[in-house]
Design an enzyme around this catalytic site. Structure first.
Site, short mmCIF file in Angstrom:
data_model
loop_
_atom_site.label_atom_id
_atom_site.label_comp_id
_atom_site.label_asym_id
_atom_site.label_seq_id
_atom_site.Cartn_x
_atom_site.Cartn_y
_atom_site.Cartn_z
NE ARG A 1 -4.92 -1.93 -4.17
CZ ARG A 1 -4.42 -2.21 -2.96
NH1 ARG A 1 -3.97 -1.24 -2.15
NH2 ARG A 1 -4.34 -3.45 -2.55
CG ASP B 1 -2.03 -0.95 1.23
OD1 ASP B 1 -2.30 -1.54 0.17
OD2 ASP B 1 -2.67 -1.13 2.29
P1 FDA Z 1 -14.49 9.19 -3.92
O1 FDA Z 1 -13.93 9.49 -2.57
O2 FDA Z 1 -14.73 10.31 -4.86
O3 FDA Z 1 -15.83 8.37 -3.71
C1 FDA Z 1 -16.67 7.97 -4.79
C2 FDA Z 1 -17.94 7.37 -4.21
O4 FDA Z 1 -17.62 6.16 -3.51
C3 FDA Z 1 -18.60 8.25 -3.13
O5 FDA Z 1 -19.48 9.15 -3.72
C4 FDA Z 1 -19.30 7.20 -2.27
O6 FDA Z 1 -20.48 6.77 -2.89
C5 FDA Z 1 -18.34 6.05 -2.29
N1 FDA Z 1 -17.37 6.08 -1.17
C6 FDA Z 1 -16.06 6.39 -1.23
N2 FDA Z 1 -15.49 6.27 0.00
C7 FDA Z 1 -16.48 5.91 0.82
C8 FDA Z 1 -16.53 5.64 2.22
N3 FDA Z 1 -15.45 5.73 2.98
N4 FDA Z 1 -17.72 5.29 2.77
C9 FDA Z 1 -18.82 5.16 2.00
N5 FDA Z 1 -18.84 5.40 0.66
C10 FDA Z 1 -17.69 5.77 0.09
N6 FDA Z 1 -5.37 5.05 -0.41
C11 FDA Z 1 -4.05 5.28 -0.19
O7 FDA Z 1 -3.66 6.43 0.02
N7 FDA Z 1 -3.17 4.24 -0.22
C12 FDA Z 1 -3.55 2.96 -0.49
O8 FDA Z 1 -2.70 2.06 -0.52
C13 FDA Z 1 -4.92 2.71 -0.73
N8 FDA Z 1 -5.38 1.46 -0.99
C14 FDA Z 1 -6.68 1.29 -1.42
C15 FDA Z 1 -7.11 0.04 -1.89
C16 FDA Z 1 -8.36 -0.08 -2.48
C17 FDA Z 1 -8.80 -1.41 -3.01
C18 FDA Z 1 -9.22 1.06 -2.57
C19 FDA Z 1 -10.57 0.97 -3.24
C20 FDA Z 1 -8.83 2.26 -2.04
C21 FDA Z 1 -7.58 2.39 -1.45
N9 FDA Z 1 -7.16 3.62 -0.94
C22 FDA Z 1 -5.82 3.79 -0.69
C23 FDA Z 1 -8.15 4.68 -0.63
C24 FDA Z 1 -8.28 5.67 -1.78
O9 FDA Z 1 -7.12 6.47 -1.88
C25 FDA Z 1 -9.49 6.60 -1.56
O10 FDA Z 1 -9.30 7.35 -0.39
C26 FDA Z 1 -10.82 5.87 -1.46
O11 FDA Z 1 -10.90 4.81 -2.38
C27 FDA Z 1 -12.00 6.83 -1.74
O12 FDA Z 1 -11.89 7.35 -3.02
P2 FDA Z 1 -12.80 6.87 -4.28
O13 FDA Z 1 -11.87 6.56 -5.39
O14 FDA Z 1 -13.68 5.77 -3.91
O15 FDA Z 1 -13.56 8.18 -4.72
#
Ligand code: FDA
Length: 309
Positions: free
Chosen positions: A180, A130
């Site tokens: 990723r 990560d």
């Molecule tokens: P965004 O935050 O714009 O969310 C899009 C939509 O997803 C929201 O409108 C909501 O519907 C839903 N959603 C998102 N987060 C939610 C929550 N917490 N609760 C409920 N609904 C939610 N980061 C990092 O810095 N280092 C890492 O190694 C990783 N590893 C990682 C692995 C995997 C498999 C994922 C999916 C994510 C990570 N992350 C991460 C976290 C990533 O950086 C990010 O903070 C989150 O995925 C939220 O961003 P989204 O891309 O989902 O978009």
């Protein structure tokens, strides 16, 4: 503002101690965390596998402060990798280098990672590193490339919020390693990261296109439906087969979208965190979606009502 506050609170040691002992906080954490033991996590993974999803297991923990703790964390991961294989689940491992002593020196983290990679080697279990906050990116990539020279079952995470990521991505793609891509979950200054969500999203899409066109089995890690749709569209236009990449999402978040992707034939891997050190992880999930605060308040109100009655 709320996001910044929640991320700052995620780093508070006293709050962590309070929350970890609090029954309500523990029940809230269960929304995002599969449980406290490896058996809880294996149960959640079997359920996901039954629904056509693969998993990546994260034994929660970060920023250890002694070499002994770092070594214990590595040994725990070696046991976890053996459990994954003994139980025959469709799952790999995700981990953070500060859990293995990156704050104590790159050499400490590298040494512990070598132990984990040796445990993973007989089963060829994939291990994903990560990415933590921007202060750690150089050191994380340095440990990653060192491991990559001897182990091809290691991959890394890059964050679209950082200006530097396009360059880092080229280095990882040139090496032939797996990435990723995520947006980034940490509070970053304007000197290193986009501050406007639109810029982070646009960069995510630019990097996704590069990954889909040129990288080895990339993982698109997001719950953002607009970005997921744009990625699907790109693969359709370019004739990129579904088997050449995967989407990844976090345990307990947008299960509807997770199921939909599987129904459409896409590979979907769920990041399954477990363990007792869930406080900073839970706070970062709260920061991503302030509406989660209402969920917490609801739980607290229910607790108060049941204590009164
Ligand atoms: P965004 O935050 O714009 O969310 C899009 C939509 O997803 C929201 O409108 C909501 O519907 C839903 N959603 C998102 N987060 C939610 C929550 N917490 N609760 C409920 N609904 C939610 N980061 C990092 O810095 N280092 C890492 O190694 C990783 N590893 C990682 C692995 C995997 C498999 C994922 C999916 C994510 C990570 N992350 C991460 C976290 C990533 O950086 C990010 O903070 C989150 O995925 C939220 O961003 P989204 O891309 O989902 O978009």
């Amino acid at each position: 503002m709320l996001r910044q506050t929640l991320i700052r609170l995620s780093q508070q040691e006293q709050l962590r101690e309070l929350a970890t002992r609090n029954v309500v906080a523990r029940s809230i954490a269960r929304r995002f965390v599969a449980g406290e033991t490896i058996d809880d996590a294996l149960g959640a993974i079997r359920e996901l596998n039954g629904r056509g999803m693969s998993a990546t297991l994260d034994n929660l923990g970060e920023n250890v402060s002694s070499e002994e703790e770092a070594r214990e964390a590595a040994e725990a991961y070696c046991r976890i990798i053996r459990s994954i294989n003994d139980n025959g689940v469709n799952c790999n491992a995700s981990l953070k280098l500060t859990q293995f002593g990156l704050d104590l020196g790159e050499a400490v983290a590298l040494d512990n990672m070598r132990r984990v990679m040796e445990a993973a080697a007989p089963h060829d279990t994939f291990v994903r590193i990560d990415m933590e906050s921007s202060d750690y990116v150089d050191r994380t990539l340095s440990v990653f490339f060192d491991l990559w020279s001897t182990h091809k079952n290691v991959g890394v995470v890059l964050q679209s919020c950082l200006y530097r990521t396009a360059e880092d991505l080229e280095r990882v793609i040139d090496a032939g390693a797996r990435v990723r891509l995520v947006k980034g979950a940490y509070l970053e200054p304007a000197s290193v990261a986009y501050q406007d969500k639109r810029d982070v999203d646009e960069n995510f899409m630019r990097l996704t296109r590069t990954l889909l066109d040129r990288a080895a089995y990339p993982a698109i890690g997001t719950h953002d439906c607009a970005l997921i749709d744009a990625a699907k569209e790109w693969t359709r236009e370019r004739g990129i087969e579904q088997s050449r990449f995967e989407f990844q999402m976090l345990y307990g978040i947008r299960r509807d979208v997770q199921a939909q992707l599987v129904a459409e034939g896409y590979n979907l891997r769920v990041y399954v965190p477990f363990g007792t050190h869930w406080y900073p992880y839970m706070m970062r999930r709260m920061a991503e979606r302030p509406a989660n605060i209402f969920f917490v308040l609801e739980n607290l109100a229910r607790e108060v009502r049941s204590a009164r009655s």
